[in-house]
Write an enzyme that holds these catalytic residues in place. Structure first.
Site, PDB file in Angstrom:
ATOM      1  CB  THR A  96      -0.734   0.119   1.293  1.00 63.23           C
ATOM      2  OG1 THR A  96      -1.692  -1.293   1.446  1.00 63.23           O
ATOM      3  CG2 THR A  96      -1.716   1.244   1.303  1.00 63.23           C
ATOM      4  CE  LYS A 171      -4.783  -1.532   0.631  1.00 60.18           C
ATOM      5  NZ  LYS A 171      -5.455  -2.662   1.006  1.00 60.18           N
TER       6      LYS A 171
HETATM    7  P1  NAP Z   1       4.255  -6.428   7.987  1.00 58.04           P
HETATM    8  O1  NAP Z   1       3.877  -7.923   8.509  1.00 58.04           O
HETATM    9  O2  NAP Z   1       4.947  -5.582   8.779  1.00 58.04           O
HETATM   10  O3  NAP Z   1       5.623  -6.665   7.031  1.00 58.04           O
HETATM   11  C1  NAP Z   1       6.324  -5.673   6.527  1.00 58.04           C
HETATM   12  C2  NAP Z   1       7.354  -6.030   5.471  1.00 58.04           C
HETATM   13  O4  NAP Z   1       8.179  -4.826   5.234  1.00 58.04           O
HETATM   14  C3  NAP Z   1       8.438  -7.112   6.350  1.00 58.04           C
HETATM   15  O5  NAP Z   1       8.917  -7.963   5.318  1.00 58.04           O
HETATM   16  C4  NAP Z   1       9.481  -5.895   6.809  1.00 58.04           C
HETATM   17  O6  NAP Z   1      10.774  -6.638   7.044  1.00 58.04           O
HETATM   18  C5  NAP Z   1       9.529  -5.144   5.616  1.00 58.04           C
HETATM   19  N1  NAP Z   1      10.206  -3.979   5.955  1.00 58.04           N
HETATM   20  C6  NAP Z   1       9.726  -2.787   6.807  1.00 58.04           C
HETATM   21  N2  NAP Z   1      10.457  -1.631   6.753  1.00 58.04           N
HETATM   22  C7  NAP Z   1      11.256  -1.881   6.291  1.00 58.04           C
HETATM   23  C8  NAP Z   1      12.758  -1.219   5.636  1.00 58.04           C
HETATM   24  N3  NAP Z   1      12.796   0.107   6.243  1.00 58.04           N
HETATM   25  N4  NAP Z   1      13.593  -1.843   4.896  1.00 58.04           N
HETATM   26  C9  NAP Z   1      13.460  -2.979   4.730  1.00 58.04           C
HETATM   27  N5  NAP Z   1      12.395  -3.749   4.724  1.00 58.04           N
HETATM   28  C10 NAP Z   1      11.352  -3.199   5.603  1.00 58.04           C
HETATM   29  O7  NAP Z   1       3.008  -5.733   6.952  1.00 58.04           O
HETATM   30  P2  NAP Z   1       2.088  -6.542   6.066  1.00 58.04           P
HETATM   31  O8  NAP Z   1       1.071  -6.624   6.971  1.00 58.04           O
HETATM   32  O9  NAP Z   1       2.740  -7.723   5.490  1.00 58.04           O
HETATM   33  O10 NAP Z   1       1.970  -5.365   4.960  1.00 58.04           O
HETATM   34  C11 NAP Z   1       2.630  -5.268   3.978  1.00 58.04           C
HETATM   35  C12 NAP Z   1       1.967  -4.380   2.893  1.00 58.04           C
HETATM   36  O11 NAP Z   1       0.556  -4.919   2.475  1.00 58.04           O
HETATM   37  C13 NAP Z   1       1.619  -2.999   3.393  1.00 58.04           C
HETATM   38  O12 NAP Z   1       1.801  -2.037   2.817  1.00 58.04           O
HETATM   39  C14 NAP Z   1       0.384  -3.059   4.007  1.00 58.04           C
HETATM   40  O13 NAP Z   1      -0.368  -1.914   4.192  1.00 58.04           O
HETATM   41  C15 NAP Z   1      -0.226  -3.857   2.982  1.00 58.04           C
HETATM   42  N6  NAP Z   1      -1.580  -4.783   3.368  1.00 58.04           N
HETATM   43  C16 NAP Z   1      -1.515  -5.289   4.420  1.00 58.04           C
HETATM   44  C17 NAP Z   1      -2.608  -6.141   4.901  1.00 58.04           C
HETATM   45  C18 NAP Z   1      -2.846  -6.863   6.141  1.00 58.04           C
HETATM   46  O14 NAP Z   1      -3.884  -7.431   6.459  1.00 58.04           O
HETATM   47  N7  NAP Z   1      -1.657  -7.184   6.968  1.00 58.04           N
HETATM   48  C19 NAP Z   1      -3.850  -6.097   3.974  1.00 58.04           C
HETATM   49  C20 NAP Z   1      -3.519  -5.344   2.685  1.00 58.04           C
HETATM   50  C21 NAP Z   1      -2.769  -4.853   2.342  1.00 58.04           C
HETATM   51  P3  NAP Z   1      11.140  -7.240   8.468  1.00 58.04           P
HETATM   52  O15 NAP Z   1      10.652  -8.610   8.527  1.00 58.04           O
HETATM   53  O16 NAP Z   1      12.549  -7.287   8.475  1.00 58.04           O
HETATM   54  O17 NAP Z   1      10.599  -6.383   9.548  1.00 58.04           O
END
Ligand code: NAP
Length: 266
Positions: A96, A171
């Site tokens: 997102t 989105k």
């Molecule tokens: P998440 O579990 O917090 O995972 C975030 C990912 O980004 C991890 O791989 C993290 O690495 C990496 N990351 C964060 N900061 C970083 C940095 N500075 N440098 C390198 N890597 C970094 O989030 P998620 O829930 O999977 O969400 C991912 C995306 O999908 C977001 O944009 C979110 O808005 C979107 N989304 C999420 C959902 C949901 O229900 N979760 C639904 C729809 C859309 P580490 O493992 O090292 O922390």
């Protein structure tokens, strides 16, 4: 079979990678922290020590990162992968993101002869694990069509929204709708509880009447069972940069809900 370089093993990315492998693609992953590597290796993905390693011979470069700051750190600044992707590769951002962040990515890719799609997703952990996300896509239609073999294994449906940036914009519209449902189911259940109603009966009605949504049923059932496992980190919803528009709208909605609560004596 395509060769895919993938970044981001968070809640969403882990399920995406597992489903891409299951579909027969060769996936090489890099993640900032390596703690999730053993599990994804078991699922059949390769892992890389350096982010740029995943770009070697990749047909597709896909990533699902936390927020705009992470995209800036990994893709457009910091590791600056956008300028290292080889011409002929298709880059797909499944995060997102703010439409401006997406435009900055696109500018770098296009200057290097790389096709790019902004392709954020709807759905949460369950849909990511089941390959049942809903993806909204901006970019060139021809690029979208060429990317279907790597989008279909992770999705229930894909929606081509038109020119670059339109996926990112859709989105944010969707996040407004999701966030307002999260606020209203919480308020609805609180109101029902204070009114002495049986919350299971309340959810039964919510699940069949004309306002039913998977958010009301799923999040509502979790809340009354006391299950608060994180599927979508709230900090991502509150990311002021990418959801500022949605949050402003929700603040107006919350005021309206509180006015209703007051009128009902809660
Ligand atoms: P998440 O579990 O917090 O995972 C975030 C990912 O980004 C991890 O791989 C993290 O690495 C990496 N990351 C964060 N900061 C970083 C940095 N500075 N440098 C390198 N890597 C970094 O989030 P998620 O829930 O999977 O969400 C991912 C995306 O999908 C977001 O944009 C979110 O808005 C979107 N989304 C999420 C959902 C949901 O229900 N979760 C639904 C729809 C859309 P580490 O493992 O090292 O922390």
């Amino acid at each position: 079979m395509a060769r895919i370089g993938f970044i981001g093993l968070g809640i969403m990315g882990s399920g995406m990678v597992a489903n891409l492998v299951k579909a027969g693609h060769e996936v090489t992953v890099w993640n900032r922290s390596s703690t999730k590597y053993p599990e994804i290796q078991k699922a059949g993905a390769k892992t890389a020590n350096e982010p740029s390693d995943i770009l070697e011979n990749a047909d597709f470069f896909m990533y699902c990162l936390a927020d705009d700051a992470a995209i800036k750190e990994v893709i457009t600044g910091g590791h600056n992968l956008a300028s290292k992707v080889k011409p002929g590769t298709i880059a797909i951002d499944l995060s997102t993101m703010d439409p401006e962040t997406s435009a900055a990515e696109r500018a770098i890719y296009e200057a290097n002869g790389v096709e790019f799609l902004d392709a954020p997703v709807f759905g949460t952990k369950g849909e990511a694990n089941a390959g049942g996300l809903w993806i909204v896509i901006g970019g060139k239609e021809e690029t979208y069509k060429k990317s279907l073999p790597v989008l279909e294994p992770i999705s229930a449906t894909t929606h081509f929204m038109g020119k670059g940036g339109n996926g990112a914009k859709m989105k944010l519209v969707g996040n407004l709708l999701v966030a307002s449902q999260l606020v209203s189911i919480g308020e609805g259940l609180t109101l029902a509880k204070s009114a002495g109603l049986d919350l299971r009966k309340v959810l039964e009605v919510v699940g069949i009447a004309d306002f039913k949504t998977p958010i009301y049923s799923g999040v509502g059932a979790g809340a009354i069972a006391g299950d608060y496992e994180v599927h979508f980190p709230l900090k991502l919803m509150l990311d002021a940069e990418n959801n500022a528009l949605a949050i402003n709208e929700i603040q107006c909605l919350v005021v309206h809900i509180y006015q209703c609560d007051l009128a009902l004596g809660v």
